[in-house]
Design a protein around this motif. Structure first.
Motif, PDB file in Angstrom:
ATOM      1  N   ARG A  43       3.121   1.096   0.122  1.00  0.00           N
ATOM      2  CA  ARG A  43       2.498   1.093   1.446  1.00  0.00           C
ATOM      3  C   ARG A  43       3.610   1.033   2.476  1.00  0.00           C
ATOM      4  O   ARG A  43       4.581   0.317   2.310  1.00  0.00           O
TER       5      ARG A  43
ATOM      6  N   ARG B  29      -0.391   1.382   5.451  1.00  0.00           N
ATOM      7  CA  ARG B  29      -1.179   2.478   4.893  1.00  0.00           C
ATOM      8  C   ARG B  29      -0.482   3.022   3.663  1.00  0.00           C
ATOM      9  O   ARG B  29       0.742   3.065   3.590  1.00  0.00           O
ATOM     10  N   ALA B  30      -1.271   3.454   2.690  1.00  0.00           N
ATOM     11  CA  ALA B  30      -0.724   4.051   1.469  1.00  0.00           C
ATOM     12  C   ALA B  30      -0.099   5.399   1.813  1.00  0.00           C
ATOM     13  O   ALA B  30      -0.539   6.084   2.736  1.00  0.00           O
TER      14      ALA B  30
END
Length: 182
Positions: free
Chosen positions: A50, A55-56
């Motif tokens: 991440r 966020r990935a």
């Protein structure tokens, strides 16, 4: 103007599909490009990463990091000062970047480029290994000499982006005598 190692490595990370300058620091903090090229990081770990925004990373980025092709390998090598796209192609002729990065400086320095077969030399060979092995935050290790570590310190007010003595931050290190501030 000479780019600092941090700037060069950020440019190198941008050669991977889906990675922009704004996200390079997230990758630099975790892995070296050598770790990616030599497949030392499992795909599951890359996919689980991440960014600083929590966020990935996208599947496009995961795929580009897990399957590095010869064109990207050539672009990565050509980001290093003193190595053109043509020289990078010559270095990679008959081998892939993983094989190059697994070699010691002495072997890499013997690789030839150009029509004249000019050897790339110890300095450029050491630079290749140092930049591909660069990892860390805004301050990262760029070279090691008999136990003395030189640090690329972009916050160095006297000489930004130049090696500094880690025992005395902000003081540039004399390149002829590591450990002795200039």
């Amino acid at each position: 103007y000479e780019k600092s190692d941090n700037e060069l490595v950020r440019t190198m990370w941008c050669q991977f599909s889906g990675i922009g300058l704004d996200s390079t620091d997230d990758f630099i903090a975790r892995w070296s490009i050598s770790d990616i090229i030599c497949q030392r990081i499992p795909r599951t770990e890359i996919a689980a990463m991440r960014g600083s925004n929590r966020r990935a990373i996208s599947s496009k980025v995961v795929n580009s990091l897990c399957a590095v092709g010869p064109i990207v390998e050539q672009r990565l090598l050509s980001c290093i000062p003193g190595i053109s796209k043509q020289s990078a192609g010559d270095i990679l002729r008959g081998r892939d970047l993983k094989q190059v990065l697994m070699q010691p400086v002495e072997v890499i320095s013997m690789y030839t480029t150009g029509k004249l077969g000019t050897k790339i030399g110890d300095i450029r060979a050491a630079r290749i290994l140092a930049l591909f092995g660069y990892k860390g935050g805004s301050v990262g290790v760029i070279a090691s000499d008999a136990g003395h570590v030189m640090v690329d310190d972009p916050t160095n007010p006297t000489n930004p982006g130049k090696p500094t003595d880690p025992t005395n931050p902000g003081k540039p290190t004399d390149p002829t005598n590591p450990g002795k501030p200039t």
